[in-house]
Design an enzyme around this catalytic site. Structure first.
Site, PDB file in Angstrom:
ATOM      1  N   GLY A  85       0.722  -5.034   0.925  1.00  0.00           N
ATOM      2  CA  GLY A  85      -0.521  -5.100   0.146  1.00  0.00           C
ATOM      3  C   GLY A  85      -0.311  -5.731  -1.228  1.00  0.00           C
ATOM      4  O   GLY A  85      -1.247  -6.284  -1.807  1.00  0.00           O
ATOM      5  N   ALA A 139       0.863  -1.178   0.000  1.00  0.00           N
ATOM      6  CA  ALA A 139       0.000   0.000   0.000  1.00  0.00           C
ATOM      7  C   ALA A 139       0.900   1.229   0.000  1.00  0.00           C
ATOM      8  O   ALA A 139       2.050   1.169   0.462  1.00  0.00           O
ATOM      9  CB  ALA A 139      -0.886  -0.020   1.223  1.00  0.00           C
ATOM     10  N   GLU A 181      -0.474  -9.348  -0.629  1.00  0.00           N
ATOM     11  CA  GLU A 181      -1.878  -9.648  -0.305  1.00  0.00           C
ATOM     12  C   GLU A 181      -2.742  -9.630  -1.565  1.00  0.00           C
ATOM     13  O   GLU A 181      -3.633 -10.468  -1.740  1.00  0.00           O
ATOM     14  CB  GLU A 181      -2.380  -8.625   0.730  1.00  0.00           C
ATOM     15  CG  GLU A 181      -1.660  -8.801   2.063  1.00  0.00           C
ATOM     16  CD  GLU A 181      -1.909  -7.666   3.048  1.00  0.00           C
ATOM     17  OE1 GLU A 181      -1.638  -6.491   2.687  1.00  0.00           O
ATOM     18  OE2 GLU A 181      -2.387  -7.937   4.153  1.00  0.00           O
ATOM     19  N   GLU A 241       5.185  -5.078   6.905  1.00  0.00           N
ATOM     20  CA  GLU A 241       4.496  -3.977   7.586  1.00  0.00           C
ATOM     21  C   GLU A 241       5.027  -3.739   8.998  1.00  0.00           C
ATOM     22  O   GLU A 241       4.962  -2.627   9.518  1.00  0.00           O
ATOM     23  CB  GLU A 241       2.982  -4.253   7.657  1.00  0.00           C
ATOM     24  CG  GLU A 241       2.254  -4.186   6.321  1.00  0.00           C
ATOM     25  CD  GLU A 241       2.173  -5.514   5.585  1.00  0.00           C
ATOM     26  OE1 GLU A 241       2.995  -6.417   5.870  1.00  0.00           O
ATOM     27  OE2 GLU A 241       1.285  -5.661   4.734  1.00  0.00           O
TER      28      GLU A 241
END
Ligand code: HXC
Length: 258
Positions: free
Chosen positions: A109, A65, A112, A132
């Site tokens: 992300g 992200a 993911e 993260e």
């Protein structure tokens, strides 16, 4: 429709969606994810598409992200805006098969997103990780749940707690990816897999995806029941009649999605 953060190509029954924020290693922000969801929904609804590929660049599938977008946000903003929640739900509603073609970094992300696809084909330069923890947070787009189901508790804990990256060979060994191919062949090999899927009955392909996904949501007994019901229901389709007749007549099946 025209997109800015992704490139969409539809040819020979296959939609290829390329994440296209090269300056930020395809970091995921709201614009990119909403374009991705729009493109996926269009492909899902299109008669011209039978399989979808999501890919990035040779350097990065997606490096997570967008940290610059998240850095100044408060708990209240994240909580009330349901950050990426809507996009994740929209993604999970796509019924057609989706392959992730991953080269380079698939982190946070990005890892993911790859795991949200139906399976992952990795280039030999791919690197997966859930780093993260290095940012003082944890995965937020399914990483703690999906990676654990893919690779088991020990390796998942290792990845989430140390933030280390996993190379393609390790990813294949532990079941995160279905196969590893040379980086230069990533798209041709993924396309060949997509073409194989596109040849099948679309109804059977959707049912197969639905049944496998069920394994993540329920008990074995319920899953077996679900599979049996779907299996039986496919005997109401012309494609079952055609597929089995073609086998017995030693010819190629001509599926018509009926
Ligand atoms: C914003 C990013 C980014 C990210 C890279 N960039 N990752 N920008 N968000 N996640 C930008 C860099 O700032 C840089 O921009 C450019 O991309 C190139 O990156 P470099 O770091 O210079 O490249 P390199 O040295 O090759 O290192 C590559 C890297 C590193 C190892 C992938 O960029 C990295 O560690 N990125 C962050 C990975 C990460 O922590 N991901 C998890 C994010 S949190 P400039 O302008 O300087 O050139 C997350 C939570 C998801 O994903 C949950 C959501 C609900």
């Amino acid at each position: 429709m025209a997109f800015d953060k992704i490139i969409v190509d539809i040819s020979d029954d296959i939609a290829t969606i390329t994440l296209n924020r090269p300056d930020a290693l395809n970091a995921l922000n709201s614009d990119l994810l909403s374009e991705l969801c729009m493109a996926l929904e269009e492909a899902d609804a299109s008669d011209k598409v039978r399989c979808i590929i999501i890919t990035g660049s040779e350097k990065a599938f997606a490096a997570g992200a967008d940290i610059s977008d998240m850095a100044s946000k408060s708990f209240v903003e994240m909580y009330t805006s349901r950050y990426f929640e809507n996009e994740s739900d929209r993604f999970n509603r796509i019924r057609k098969p989706i392959i992730a073609a991953v080269a380079g970094y698939a982190l946070g992300g990005g890892c993911e997103l790859a795991m949200m696809c139906d399976f992952i084909i990795a280039a030999d330069n791919a690197k997966f990780g859930q780093p993260e923890i290095n940012l003082g947070v944890i995965a937020g787009l399914g990483g703690t749940q999906r990676l654990t189901r893919f690779v088991g508790k020990s390796k998942s804990m290792d990845m989430h707690l140390t933030g280390r990256f996993m190379d393609a060979e390790e990813a294949e060994r532990c079941g995160l990816v279905s196969r590893v191919v040379p980086v230069k062949k990533l798209m041709s090999e993924t396309r060949a897999a997509a073409e194989k899927i596109a040849e099948k009955s679309q109804i059977a392909a959707i049912a197969a995806k639905d049944a496998v996904d069920r394994a993540y949501e329920t008990t074995l007994a319920e899953g077996l029941n679900y599979e049996r019901r779907l299996f039986n229901s496919l005997f109401a389709t012309e494609d079952q009649t055609e597929g089995m007749a073609a086998f017995l007549e030693k010819r190629e099946a001509q599926f018509r999605d009926r």
